[in-house]
Structures are given as structure tokens and as C-alpha cells.
Enzyme design. Structure first.
Site, PDB file in Angstrom:
ATOM      1  CE  LYS A 231      -0.560   0.411   5.021  1.00  0.00           C
ATOM      2  NZ  LYS A 231      -1.560   0.503   6.118  1.00  0.00           N
ATOM      3  CG  ASP A 232       3.791   2.094   2.694  1.00  0.00           C
ATOM      4  OD1 ASP A 232       2.689   2.613   3.001  1.00  0.00           O
ATOM      5  OD2 ASP A 232       4.537   1.514   3.517  1.00  0.00           O
ATOM      6  NE  ARG A 274      -7.656   3.255   2.938  1.00  0.00           N
ATOM      7  CZ  ARG A 274      -7.839   2.441   3.968  1.00  0.00           C
ATOM      8  NH1 ARG A 274      -9.005   1.837   4.157  1.00  0.00           N
ATOM      9  NH2 ARG A 274      -6.854   2.253   4.820  1.00  0.00           N
ATOM     10  NE  ARG A 275      -6.872   2.438   7.906  1.00  0.00           N
ATOM     11  CZ  ARG A 275      -5.681   2.057   8.357  1.00  0.00           C
ATOM     12  NH1 ARG A 275      -4.944   2.902   9.089  1.00  0.00           N
ATOM     13  NH2 ARG A 275      -5.224   0.862   8.059  1.00  0.00           N
ATOM     14  NE  ARG A 292       3.323   9.946  10.324  1.00  0.00           N
ATOM     15  CZ  ARG A 292       4.412  10.540   9.834  1.00  0.00           C
ATOM     16  NH1 ARG A 292       4.420  11.846   9.590  1.00  0.00           N
ATOM     17  NH2 ARG A 292       5.499   9.844   9.598  1.00  0.00           N
ATOM     18  NE  ARG A 298      -0.218   4.912  13.246  1.00  0.00           N
ATOM     19  CZ  ARG A 298      -0.587   4.793  11.981  1.00  0.00           C
ATOM     20  NH1 ARG A 298      -1.723   4.195  11.667  1.00  0.00           N
ATOM     21  NH2 ARG A 298       0.189   5.257  11.028  1.00  0.00           N
ATOM     22  CB  CYS A 385      -0.905   5.016  -0.548  1.00  0.00           C
ATOM     23  SG  CYS A 385       0.304   6.142   0.180  1.00  0.00           S
TER      24      CYS A 385
END
Length: 435
Positions: A231-232, A274-275, A292, A298, A385
Site C-alpha cells: 500500500k506504500d 480514506r479511513r 503518526r 498509536r 495511497c
């Protein structure tokens, strides 16, 4: 004695004298024994029968044996049985055991049985001689194996984060099981995205922030392979580098990490547009903020009270073996609620073109087909992405999210998926999203 009897006796005597003498009959063994024991017995004259009778004549002409048998000593010998004398040549006969009465037999039948006799130890059998082994012809030993091929050491470039190192170790183990003659050396590198932890990925743009240093190592020859989270990767491939393939895909879904006491989040910390746009449709009253850091950072920030919840990838949690945290609840989001990012859950292997042909057969074909189809959609949309656009192919259908149309799903067979550009153009044309 009467006169008539005397005359008969005298007449018989005269007749006997006048008759010629016959030789005396031989005596039997019993008669001889009787004579020896009792002495010689004088013959007793028997009254003769009348001359005219047939019996008298027959008696007169009898054989000496019959005459001798009729004497008194012979009769006495027959009447007195003598003990049997066993011949000298034969052994004496043992007397027969006395007969047991029936009553005694019946009593013996009910008598207690005698105790069994102890087993008699038999001598051990003599050892048998083993037959001689057959003579085998001499067989020449097989030729020695050829010397092993020289091992080629490949340098693998990766980010130095915990998740990136785990993914790199999985990739190396996967390749070593399927490739011969190769050894691997891991080269951890720090990317721009790792150094600039205060940057906003949405404002600065996340395109290439986590792969630039790895691609430079490949182009400069300091590394032979680079391991990325799929995804990166941006949609445009770097000149001189290709994607050799992907590892088998992990669970691509998103996970909501929220405090246990809250049924719904009041605030969500995420750096992905997106989320944020998808969860805003589910939690309309929630406040969104940016966050981040790696997975552990997190989760720690949520425990410290930065927000009520955050969103993480299930694939990363599985690879790090993080399935729970004190005071937190891990809630998997279905695809209809949060469509994953393009390539989420897949690990990409990047290299130079001359090495791709050797690595490609060892990588997963199903994952390659799915990720290439998803990347075709992203390329048509011209995004990276961090664009608020999500596509995921699960092998039977395409799950798509866009702010203009929301969540959509289209059936796509594996035979259609081999032409990703055509499938992306058809679906985006139906949604009028092709730009």
C-alpha cells in the site's frame, strides 16, 4: 464170580495169547511222568464184549494208542492236572494286577486330584549354525556428488521499523524455502517518512515517503531486493526497477481499536483520508484527528487519552502478534464499512529486471493478480495511497469506495482479473469516475 463169567475171561485170555503181539504204543509225556511217580501199573483186564457184537470186534482191533489211553494210569494222569512248567527259553510272565471293584473305582473318581507336577526344565536347544551369506559381486560405489554450486548472497533493503523488519524476515524465509543457491543479508534503512514524524502525510503528501531510500539502494547497487508494504507503493513504477511479485496476502481488513467502556467512539485518531471519510459515515458524531507513529506508538497514545480510538490494519497486528491490549477492544471492520487501501495486507518484492525472472516463480500468483487489479483502479483515478479512494479485490468481486458514490461492489471472475486495465475502465465508466 459166576461160572459163566469165568469161562468168558478164560476164553479171552486164550484168544489174547494166540493173537500175535503188537509193539507197545508209545506213552505220552504225562503218562511217562505218572508212571515214574506212581510206578509201573499192571494192566487190568477189562471184560470182553460178546464175540458176535460189532463193538467187540472193533475194540479188539483198536490201535495201541487207544488201548493205552484206556488204562487206569492214563486216566489218573488225565484227571490230575500237573502244574504248567514254563519253558526255559522264555521269560517268566508277570502276574496280572488284581481287579479293582466298581465301588473302589467310583470312590477314586471323587478323590481329590493330585497337584500338578512342576514343569521339567528342558535343555536349551543347540544353536543353529547360520548359513553363510551368499557371495555378492562387487559393485562399484556411486560417483561422488557434484560440488555444490556457489551461493549467491543477496542484500535485502528494508525500513528499520518493527513491522518492516518482521515483513522482511517473512520474505527472506519464503524465498529461502523456494530458491536454491541464494543467501540473504538484511540491510535496514531509515526513510524520509520515518525521520519526519511531525509531518502531516495528508498535507505533505505521502507519495514515496517510505520507499525513496530503498529504491535508491537498489539503483546504486547497495541492495539487490527491497521489501515494501504494497500500500506504500505509488502507481508509477520507478525506471530501472520492477515488482517481482508478492508474498501470500494477510487479512486486509481494518481494525477499530477503542476503549472497552465505550460502545461507540467519540473521537477517532487517523492520518488516512480514506479511513476518515468511511468512518465518518458510520460515526457521524465522532471527532477526527491525525496521528503518526508505528503500531505500538498509536496504541500507547490512545491509552494516554489522545483519542478514544484509532484504526489499524489487521495484517500488521497479526504479523506483530498483537491481539489485545489492557483496557482496549479490537473490533474488526467489515469491507462494507471500511474498504482497505490498495494492496493492504500484501508484501511487495522489488528488484532490478535481471533478477525478477528468478524471484517471480517463488512468489504468490493469486496475490499478484489481486494487487495488480487494485493498482489499475488507482492508476485510472490518478491518486496515491493517501487519496480518499479505496479498492479491494477478494477473488470473486471488487469492493470500491469513493466519496461520490459511497460503497460499491462488482462481481469479477478470476478469468476477467487477468486483464486489470479493462476491468478498471469498465467499472469506473459505470460509476462515471473515470477522469
Amino acid at each position: 464170580m459166576k461160572p459163566s463169567s469165568r469161562a468168558a475171561v478164560a476164553k479171552a485170555a486164550a484168544t489174547k495169547k494166540a493173537a500175535p503181539k503188537k509193539p507197545a504204543a508209545k506213552k505220552s509225556a504225562p503218562e511217562k511222568a505218572a508212571v515214574k511217580r506212581n510206578g509201573a501199573a499192571k494192566p487190568v483186564a477189562r471184560p470182553a464184549k460178546k464175540p458176535g457184537s460189532a463193538g467187540g470186534a472193533k475194540k479188539a482191533t483198536s490201535t495201541p494208542k487207544k488201548a493205552a489211553r484206556g488204562t487206569l494210569p492214563a486216566r489218573a494222569a488225565r484227571k490230575r492236572p500237573e502244574p504248567a512248567v514254563a519253558p526255559a527259553s522264555k521269560k517268566p510272565v508277570a502276574p496280572k494286577p488284581p481287579r479293582v471293584p466298581k465301588k473302589a473305582v467310583a470312590v477314586a473318581a471323587h478323590a481329590p486330584e493330585a497337584p500338578p507336577r512342576p514343569p521339567v526344565a528342558r535343555p536349551a536347544p543347540r544353536p543353529k549354525f547360520k548359513p553363510l551369506a551368499p557371495i555378492v559381486e562387487f559393485v562399484a560405489p556411486p560417483p561422488p556428488p557434484p560440488p555444490p554450486k556457489p551461493v549467491v548472497t543477496l542484500t535485502v533493503a528494508t525500513r528499520q521499523s518493527a513491522l518492516a523488519m518482521v515483513q522482511t524476515e517473512l520474505a527472506v524465509a519464503h524465498l529461502m524455502q523456494r530458491l536454491e543457491g541464494f543467501d540473504f543479508r538484511i540491510l535496514p534503512l531509515v526513510t524520509t517518512g520515518d525521520r519526519q514524524l511531525e509531518w502531516s502525510l495528508e498535507q505533505e503528501g505521502g507519495k514515496g515517503l517510505f520507499i525513496g531510500e530503498l529504491e535508491s539502494a537498489l539503483l546504486e547497487g547497495r541492495a539487490d531486493i527491497a521489501i515494501h508494504s504494497a500500500k506504500d507503493l505509488p502507481t508509477d513504477e520507478t525506471a530501472g526497477l520492477v515488482l517481482a511479485g508478492f508474498l501470500p496476502r494477510e487479512d486486509p481488513r481494518d481494525v477499530l481499536v477503542i476503549r472497552k467502556e465505550l460502545p461507540r467512539p467519540n473521537s477517532v485518531a487517523t492520518g488516512s483520508p480514506r479511513r476518515r471519510q468511511q468512518l465518518a459515515r458510520q460515526f457521524t458524531k465522532a471527532v477526527f484527528s491525525e496521528i503518526r507513529g508505528n503500531v505500538e506508538t498509536r496504541i500507547r497514545k490512545i491509552l494516554e487519552g489522545v483519542a478514544d480510538s484509532t484504526v489499524l490494519a489487521q495484517a500488521g497486528l497479526n504479523r506483530l502478534k498483537i491481539h489485545e491490549s489492557p483496557g482496549m477492544r479490537f473490533q474488526v471492520l467489515p469491507l462494507a464499512v471500511s474498504v482497505p487501501a490498495v494492496g493492504q495486507g500484501a508484501v511487495a518484492v522489488q528488484c532490478r529486471p535481471e533478477l525478477a525472472a528468478k524471484l517471480a516463480p517463488a512468489l504468490d500468483e493469486v496475490t499478484r493478480r489481486a494487487v495488480l487489479l487494485e493498482r489499475a483502479f488507482l492508476r485510472k483515478m490518478g491518486g496515491g495511497c493517501h487519496t480518499a479512494f479505496a479498492v479491494h479485490y477478494d477473488g470473486i468481486g471488487v469492493h470500491l469506495f469513493h466519496d461520490a458514490c459511497g460503497y460499491q461492489r462488482f462481481s469479477v471472475t478470476p478469468e476477467e482479473a487477468v486483464q486489470p486495465e479493462r476491468v478498471a475502465a469498465r467499472i469506473l465508466g459505470e460509476l462515471k469516475l473515470d477522469v
